[in-house]
Design an enzyme around this catalytic site. Structure first.
Site, mmCIF file in Angstrom:
data_model
loop_
_atom_site.group_PDB
_atom_site.id
_atom_site.type_symbol
_atom_site.label_atom_id
_atom_site.label_comp_id
_atom_site.label_asym_id
_atom_site.label_seq_id
_atom_site.Cartn_x
_atom_site.Cartn_y
_atom_site.Cartn_z
ATOM 1 N N ASP A 118 47.437 47.267 53.374
ATOM 2 C CA ASP A 118 46.913 46.745 51.991
ATOM 3 C C ASP A 118 47.791 47.075 50.789
ATOM 4 O O ASP A 118 48.256 48.220 50.869
ATOM 5 C CB ASP A 118 45.249 46.834 51.929
ATOM 6 C CG ASP A 118 44.783 45.662 51.506
ATOM 7 O OD1 ASP A 118 45.463 44.881 50.717
ATOM 8 O OD2 ASP A 118 43.541 45.396 51.771
ATOM 9 N N ASP A 135 41.629 36.325 50.889
ATOM 10 C CA ASP A 135 40.447 36.929 51.046
ATOM 11 C C ASP A 135 39.394 35.744 51.170
ATOM 12 O O ASP A 135 38.153 35.955 51.439
ATOM 13 C CB ASP A 135 40.280 37.912 49.912
ATOM 14 C CG ASP A 135 40.545 39.274 50.386
ATOM 15 O OD1 ASP A 135 40.891 39.710 51.205
ATOM 16 O OD2 ASP A 135 40.721 39.936 49.349
HETATM 17 C C1 GLA Z 1 41.516 43.733 50.232
HETATM 18 C C2 GLA Z 1 41.678 42.814 51.684
HETATM 19 C C3 GLA Z 1 40.354 42.868 52.354
HETATM 20 C C4 GLA Z 1 39.907 44.108 52.741
HETATM 21 C C5 GLA Z 1 39.737 44.712 51.496
HETATM 22 C C6 GLA Z 1 39.378 46.356 51.626
HETATM 23 O O1 GLA Z 1 40.750 42.837 49.498
HETATM 24 O O2 GLA Z 1 42.149 41.518 51.251
HETATM 25 O O3 GLA Z 1 40.719 42.140 53.463
HETATM 26 O O4 GLA Z 1 40.840 44.769 53.438
HETATM 27 O O5 GLA Z 1 40.836 44.878 50.623
HETATM 28 O O6 GLA Z 1 39.068 47.024 50.602
#
Ligand code: GLA
Length: 699
Positions: free
Chosen positions: A449, A514
């Site tokens: 990420d 997301d």
């Molecule tokens: C980001 C990602 C999510 C999740 C969060 C965790 O927002 O896009 O899918 O992994 O981080 O903190």
């Protein structure tokens, strides 16, 4: 006048022609629909008399237009040495034609300013995608301050009409935008330090008569995960030049004598089959570049991801139960998301401290990981290596490891800072931390990420470090992949903030957004598919209501929308009722039954009537005889009767058996390809937020 033969590359449906000149970079003569093999043409200068009140020598668009020596439009290069050598143009050219690779290799020099540029143009016949690599070397004795080097300068015809580009934000990526091309330069710049949610580094071009499936369309994308810039500029002959490249911060690229700068690659294509043809060309090209372990893609395993079901609330017993339920449903990969590492109880702390939290996992992650693999699933782990929270052991020990500018505040986003990846000690720390996890646990997948933009990105000596940051991240990914070649990696950045052809040379899946709201996803995924194939598009069945929008959609709709990508489930399975659990099992089995055709073949997309979109996945990349057709109605209809859906992908001379398989409809029927293509398939009424799936079989 030149007497040198033109340089020609042919693809399947496209050709490009450059014209070598005695002194200077080769000129762009053509990039468009396929020309005959034996095409010949007179030199450009033969039919372009000098206009009035102009230079006595015409200067035409080349692959590397210079600045200040007769080219008045945007140059491919902006650079100087302490204010000198500000004007550049190519004086000598060496050309190597590599027939085996269908490539042209150009070594271009400006002997006056002592610059050497190497351009390689490779046209892949199977995809019609042109890959351009551009490289600059400072051959002078004085440092060069490089402000701009176009990674590619592409010609567009005078009939170019509109540019279709993509904007967005967190939870709403790949939103389609369009702008009319004209005399004002069209320009998009991204200075967020990563690919970004809002400025996708690519675009599509329509001519006056381009449609989704017909007419010539152009597309280009930059294979780069950092700052970028694209411009489309009107030229004096009514055509356009399209430049794409890395946006460089002031003083960021100071090249000492002998230093080199490698611009990001550009993937560019055109297709006589409209926007959809461009998309399919990109799918083929991206597929051939993906770094699959052992050289080939395995069937894409169904995921369960813990994020929206559990967030930071990791209870080992509950997660083990989740794994058991997941395995019983046919899920194949369990991804333990954020919240597993030392002291990570919420998003205010702990990034950087990459060892398991002893409170949540008293014996470490091994018992959970083993439980998962014993159940026959793969175990995947979330990490965010480039980040550090001020409230972490790592930052307390090494506050100087964060990107920063002396005298400026440390601007946090989601309470976090960005590590200076170009520092060797940062690289080594992160390699050791992740390598330890990969060596000591049965991890076969990382979700990687990057949850913020870059600010105050000062590196060594207080200079801008955006470029170095991206290269260093790629290096770390490479180093880890070399040490652990079986591990697959997902690129995520608050959802779709790092989706580009550059990161996809180091990773195998992207988290498209997301936002798991299925209505929003229809648009987001459709935008995504313009540039990338469906099998790498993370698409999950989420909760109702959706956490990102608060909207509620039926289970089958959520499932069918996710099915068109790389399927996953992102909810606490314990919250499903019996009926939903049965449906989930059904959809997982459906996906497994069809994933070979969903993931390797040609994808066609279109729209019909009001808010009705369709997507057809062919079982083969070339001529498919079997298709799965997804008809999606996201919004309520405004029509009294359903529209018919023309199916331009079928063979007009064949007959097809078409059967609605989800929800199961009436007995299938046989249709003539010509009727399907020119008129269309009639559909039963569809309510808003429903998907119908048809199987189309050639007979
Ligand atoms: C980001 C990602 C999510 C999740 C969060 C965790 O927002 O896009 O899918 O992994 O981080 O903190």
């Amino acid at each position: 006048m030149t007497d040198i033969a033109p340089l020609i590359l042919h693809g399947r449906h496209t050709s490009l022609i450059l014209e070598p000149v005695v002194q200077g970079a080769p000129l762009w003569r053509y990039w468009g629909a396929r020309l005959p093999d034996d095409i010949t043409l007179p030199p450009l200068s033969a039919h372009r008399p000098t206009p009035s009140f102009s230079l006595d020598e015409n200067i035409f668009l080349s692959v590397l237009p210079g600045f200040g020596v007769g080219w008045f439009h945007q140059s491919a290069l902006l650079a100087h040495r302490d204010g000198r050598d500000f004007a550049q143009t190519i004086t000598t050219t060496e050309i190597v034609e590599d027939r085996a690779c269908n490539a042209l290799s150009l070594t271009l020099r400006d002997t006056v300013t002592a610059l050497a540029l190497k351009l390689t143009l490779t046209l892949a016949p199977e995809s019609d995608v042109l890959t351009i690599r551009t490289h600059l070397c400072n051959e002078g004795a004085v440092r060069l301050d490089l402000q701009w080097l176009a990674a590619a300068t592409l010609p567009l015809p005078s009939t170019a009409d509109t540019v279709h580009y993509f904007s967005g934000r967190h939870n709403n990526e790949f939103q389609p935008q369009r702008a009319q091309l004209g005399r004002a330069t069209w320009r998009r710049e991204n200075r967020r330090g990563l690919t970004s949610h809002d400025t996708f580094p690519g675009a599509l071009i329509a001519l006056h008569n381009t449609s989704q499936h017909t007419g010539l369309a152009y597309g280009a994308q930059l294979a780069w995960s950092g700052n970028n810039c694209q411009t489309i500029e009107w030229l004096d002959d009514g055509t356009f030049q399209w430049q794409l490249g890395e946006w460089l911060a002031p003083g960021e690229m100071l090249l000492a004598p002998g230093d080199e700068y490698q611009a990001p690659e550009v993937l560019a294509t055109c297709s006589p089959y409209g926007f959809d043809g461009v998309a399919r060309n990109f799918h083929t090209a991206i597929r051939s570049r993906l770094p699959w372990p052992e050289g080939g893609m395995r069937p894409r395993p169904v995921h369960i991801n813990t994020w929206e079901g559990f967030y930071f609330d990791h209870d080992q017993t509950a997660l083990m139960e989740l794994a058991e339920s997941a395995a019983a449903l046919g899920i194949e990969r369990f991804v333990l998301d954020d919240g597993w590492f030392y002291n990570r109880t919420d998003d205010s702390k702990a990034l950087g401290d990459w060892w398991p939290d002893a409170v949540k996992y008293p014996e470490g992650l091994y018992p959970l990981a083993k439980h998962i693999t014993d159940l026959g699933m793969e175990f995947g782990l979330w990490v965010e290596p480039e980040m550090v929270n001020p409230d972490s052991d790592l930052f307390r020990a090494h506050p100087d490891w964060a990107l920063q500018i002396a005298g400026r505040p440390l601007l946090t986003a989601r309470n976090q800072l960005v590590l200076n990846m170009a520092l060797e000690e940062v690289q080594d720390y992160l390699f050791a931390a992740i390598d330890t996890l990969l060596r000591t646990l049965p991890i076969s997948y990382l979700k990687w990420d990057h949850n913020r933009d870059l600010t105050c990105a000062g590196g060594a000596g207080g200079r801008a470090s955006y470029h170095a940051q991206i290269r260093a991240s790629y290096t770390l990914l490479e180093r880890l992949r070399t040490a652990h070649p079986q591990v697959e990696i997902e690129s995520c950045a608050g959802g779709g903030g790092r989706i580009d052809a550059g990161i996809l040379q180091h990773t195998h899946r992207v988290w498209a957004s997301d936002c798991i709201d299925a209505v929003s996803r229809v648009q987001i995924q459709n935008g995504f598919l313009n540039f990338f194939p469906p099998e790498i598009m993370g698409a999950h069945i989420g909760t109702a209501p959706a956490h990102s929008t608060g909207r509620t959609q039926a289970f089958d709709f959520r499932a069918a929308v996710a099915l068109t990508g790389h399927l996953g489930v992102e909810l606490d399975l314990r919250t499903l009722n019996v009926e939903e659990t049965m449906r989930l099992k059904y959809w997982i089995a459906f996906y497994k039954q069809h994933r070979e055709s969903l993931h390797q073949g040609a994808v066609w997309r279109g729209a019909a009537g009001d808010s009705l979109t369709w997507q057809a996945h062919g079982q083969a990349q070339e001529i498919a005889s079997r298709w799965l057709l997804f008809i999606t109605r996201a919004q309520p209809t405004e029509l009294r009767h359903m529209p018919v859906v023309p199916l331009p992908f079928v063979d007009e001379s064949a007959r097809y058996h078409i059967c609605q398989i989800e929800p199961q409809g009436a007995q299938g029927a046989v249709w003539h390809g010509s009727w399907l293509s020119h008129h269309g398939l009639p559909l039963p009424p569809m309510k808003a937020e429903t998907v119908h799936i048809y199987e189309i079989q050639k007979i």
